[in-house]
Design an enzyme around this catalytic site. Structure first.
Site, short mmCIF file in Angstrom:
data_model
loop_
_atom_site.label_atom_id
_atom_site.label_comp_id
_atom_site.label_asym_id
_atom_site.label_seq_id
_atom_site.Cartn_x
_atom_site.Cartn_y
_atom_site.Cartn_z
N LEU A 1 0.85 -1.20 0.00
CA LEU A 1 0.00 0.00 0.00
C LEU A 1 0.88 1.25 0.00
CD1 LEU A 1 -2.90 1.21 0.23
CD2 LEU A 1 -2.63 1.12 2.71
N GLU B 1 1.15 0.70 9.94
CA GLU B 1 -0.30 0.46 10.06
C GLU B 1 -1.01 1.67 10.67
OE1 GLU B 1 -1.72 -2.82 9.64
OE2 GLU B 1 0.16 -3.91 9.30
N LEU C 1 -6.36 -3.30 7.10
CA LEU C 1 -5.56 -2.68 8.17
C LEU C 1 -6.27 -2.78 9.51
CD1 LEU C 1 -4.08 0.40 6.27
CD2 LEU C 1 -2.88 -1.66 6.98
C1 LIG Z 1 9.39 -1.81 9.21
C2 LIG Z 1 8.18 -1.31 8.46
C3 LIG Z 1 7.36 -2.22 7.81
C4 LIG Z 1 6.26 -1.75 7.06
N1 LIG Z 1 5.48 -2.66 6.39
C5 LIG Z 1 4.53 -2.20 5.53
C6 LIG Z 1 3.80 -3.12 4.69
O1 LIG Z 1 3.96 -4.33 4.80
N2 LIG Z 1 2.94 -2.62 3.76
C7 LIG Z 1 2.73 -1.28 3.62
O2 LIG Z 1 1.95 -0.90 2.76
N3 LIG Z 1 3.39 -0.38 4.42
C8 LIG Z 1 4.27 -0.82 5.35
N4 LIG Z 1 4.98 0.09 6.14
C9 LIG Z 1 4.77 1.52 5.93
C10 LIG Z 1 4.02 2.22 7.05
O3 LIG Z 1 2.68 1.84 7.06
C11 LIG Z 1 4.24 3.73 6.86
O4 LIG Z 1 5.58 3.97 7.25
C12 LIG Z 1 3.27 4.56 7.70
O5 LIG Z 1 1.97 4.50 7.16
C13 LIG Z 1 3.71 6.04 7.78
O6 LIG Z 1 4.04 6.55 6.52
P1 LIG Z 1 5.43 7.31 6.31
O7 LIG Z 1 6.52 6.49 6.88
O8 LIG Z 1 5.51 7.69 4.88
O9 LIG Z 1 5.33 8.61 7.22
P2 LIG Z 1 4.64 9.99 6.82
O10 LIG Z 1 3.25 9.75 6.35
O11 LIG Z 1 5.57 10.76 5.96
O12 LIG Z 1 4.55 10.69 8.24
C14 LIG Z 1 5.68 11.32 8.87
C15 LIG Z 1 5.19 12.00 10.14
O13 LIG Z 1 4.21 12.98 9.82
C16 LIG Z 1 3.02 12.75 10.56
N5 LIG Z 1 1.86 13.12 9.75
C17 LIG Z 1 1.59 12.76 8.47
N6 LIG Z 1 0.42 13.27 8.08
C18 LIG Z 1 -0.08 13.95 9.14
C19 LIG Z 1 -1.26 14.68 9.38
N7 LIG Z 1 -2.23 14.83 8.44
N8 LIG Z 1 -1.43 15.25 10.59
C20 LIG Z 1 -0.50 15.10 11.56
N9 LIG Z 1 0.64 14.42 11.40
C21 LIG Z 1 0.85 13.84 10.21
C22 LIG Z 1 3.04 11.26 10.88
O14 LIG Z 1 2.25 10.96 12.04
C23 LIG Z 1 4.52 11.01 11.11
O15 LIG Z 1 4.86 11.33 12.42
C24 LIG Z 1 6.01 -0.35 6.97
C25 LIG Z 1 6.83 0.53 7.67
C26 LIG Z 1 7.89 0.08 8.43
C27 LIG Z 1 8.76 1.06 9.17
#
Ligand SMILES: Cc1cc2nc3c(=O)[nH]c(=O)nc-3n(C[C@H](O)[C@H](O)[C@H](O)COP(=O)(O)OP(=O)(O)OC[C@H]3O[C@@H](n4cnc5c(N)ncnc54)[C@H](O)[C@@H]3O)c2cc1C
Length: 399
Positions: free
Chosen positions: A145, A378, A254
């Site tokens: 995703l 998640e 999710l």
């Molecule tokens: C080890 C690991 C395994 C994973 N496995 C999967 C998987 O199997 N499949 C999959 O699809 N994904 C997976 N993920 C991805 C995970 O779901 C995302 O990292 C998560 O959704 C956050 O996205 P991002 O890292 O791009 O952070 P961002 O969305 O860039 O967020 C960065 C910061 O900004 C904050 N933020 C963002 N938007 C807002 C808002 N509107 N208001 C306030 N604060 C906000 C967030 O809370 C966070 O603190 C995995 C991640 C990790 C680290």
């Protein structure tokens, strides 16, 4: 590679049950929990420190999990599942994450994010083709995703497919995908030409599909993470999941996975609490066990209180899941609370161990580092807060 040099650590874990939560479980629940706990003590605890040090994913655990019935226990038996309830699923996740969050990630991705969408949104051919093999651990799946530029905002995804008549042409990429480097199939969320999100099953070996591994992680080191790259991949039309489209489809998956995380994080917290309790009774300073000092007792008392609250929260949530009545916001509350709680418990338990607490002789640093990912994936800690804020006020603040 982790092989014969493994440091076999003795696992003395005993779970706390301060409020007799066990009395809420059936005999079957308790049996499932004890057999999973024994499995973890035998197959994970002796090796996990070394797997994490070496950032090694033990591929052989997939078949062993399959044999144990860990994958998609809520899937009906006719498709290879265990037809178990959601409390059973929660207890299995709790016990595996007590061993390691990375191991639990492998299991919950396979069950909630791969088998669940195939069961719910696929047709009977999809179910028969994939579910029994996924349940048995003969096949590993992943869930795509998140994208490089779309994490908390998956609706902005740019991965897309075009109808070419005989097949769909898939382009784009996914990032941070658990199990990706070892997966045989990927459930991929992509937009069609009208911009509507659909799920597609992409199989390893399809031309133009690659899964490069993500290196340098300090967290979930025994779980392989990678990208999914689609470069003009021809996906057979029958691989589209027909029964639900729109962003609501991946979000339903999710919900199921986040529910498992709420239980799993509790397992990590219990492991840290148990280690700290034991250490506090044997480690002496000033000629007394450190457990005799009020400040250490305060830490232990607060850890137990938080774990007990989390046990009651997840048990009640499980009963609502069983009735199909748990809402996304209720699941958000439990995921958010229990992961943050587990991180706090891990930090306090590490402090009780003093300098010894930073070593791999004890599980706290590993759990703590793992839980940083669990706090983010998640749905991040803050996004779950905003989901609750939306539920309370009716106003969505994060778009
Ligand atoms: C080890 C690991 C395994 C994973 N496995 C999967 C998987 O199997 N499949 C999959 O699809 N994904 C997976 N993920 C991805 C995970 O779901 C995302 O990292 C998560 O959704 C956050 O996205 P991002 O890292 O791009 O952070 P961002 O969305 O860039 O967020 C960065 C910061 O900004 C904050 N933020 C963002 N938007 C807002 C808002 N509107 N208001 C306030 N604060 C906000 C967030 O809370 C966070 O603190 C995995 C991640 C990790 C680290």
């Amino acid at each position: 590679m982790a092989t014969d040099t493994q440091t076999k650590q003795i696992d003395l874990f005993e779970s706390p049950d301060f409020y007799q939560v066990d009395s809420l479980f059936t005999e079957e629940h308790k049996l499932i929990r004890s057999s999973t706990r024994e499995f973890v003590k035998k197959e994970i605890s002796p090796y996990i420190q070394q797997w994490c040090e070496e950032a090694y994913f033990p591929q052989e655990i997939v078949a062993k999990f399959g044999k144990m019935g860990v994958f998609g226990p809520f899937i009906p038996e006719e498709y290879g599942g265990g037809a178990l309830d959601y409390i059973s699923y929660g207890l299995i996740m709790q016990e595996i994450e007590r061993g390691d969050s990375g191991m639990r990630s492998t299991a919950s991705v396979q069950g909630s994010l791969v088998m669940y969408p195939i069961y719910k949104f696929g047709n009977d051919e999809h179910r028969k083709k994939y579910l029994p093999r996924l349940a048995a651990g003969e096949m590993l799946g992943c869930f795509g995703l998140t994208e490089p530029d779309h994490g908390s905002n998956p609706g902005g995804m740019v991965t897309n497919f075009k109808d070419m008549g005989d097949y769909y042409l898939l382009n784009g990429s996914k990032m941070w995908i658990s199990n990706a480097p070892n997966a045989d199939i990927a459930v991929v969320w992509a937009k069609n030409e009208e911009g509507r999100v659909h799920g597609l099953i992409v199989e390893r070996g399809m031309e133009g599909f690659t899964t490069p591994e993500t290196h340098g992680k300090w967290s979930l080191r025994a779980s392989a993470t990678g990208e999914l790259v689609f470069n003009n991949v021809k996906v057979p039309k029958e691989n589209l999941l027909p029964n639900k489209s729109g962003l609501g489809a991946p979000l339903m998956c999710l919900d199921s996975a986040r529910y498992g995380i709420a239980w799993g994080a509790m397992g990590a917290a219990m492991d840290c609490y148990d280690a700290a309790k034991r250490y506090s009774l044997v480690r002496k300073q000033f000629d007394k066990p450190i457990g005799s000092f009020q400040l250490v007792q305060k830490k232990l008392a607060e850890m137990l209180t938080e774990i007990t609250k989390a046990q009651l929260l997840t048990w009640k949530l499980g009963t609502m899941m069983n009735m199909g009545k748990a809402t996304t916001a209720q699941i958000s509350m439990a995921k958010r609370n229990n992961v943050a709680m587990a991180l706090d418990v891990a930090r306090e338990a590490r402090q009780i161990h003093g300098a010894m607490g930073i070593t791999g002789d004890f599980p706290m640093m590993r759990h703590m580092a793992n839980l940083e990912s669990v706090l983010t994936y998640e749905g991040t800690h803050d996004i779950h807060l905003l989901i609750l804020g939306h539920e309370i006020t009716g106003i969505q603040s994060f778009k």
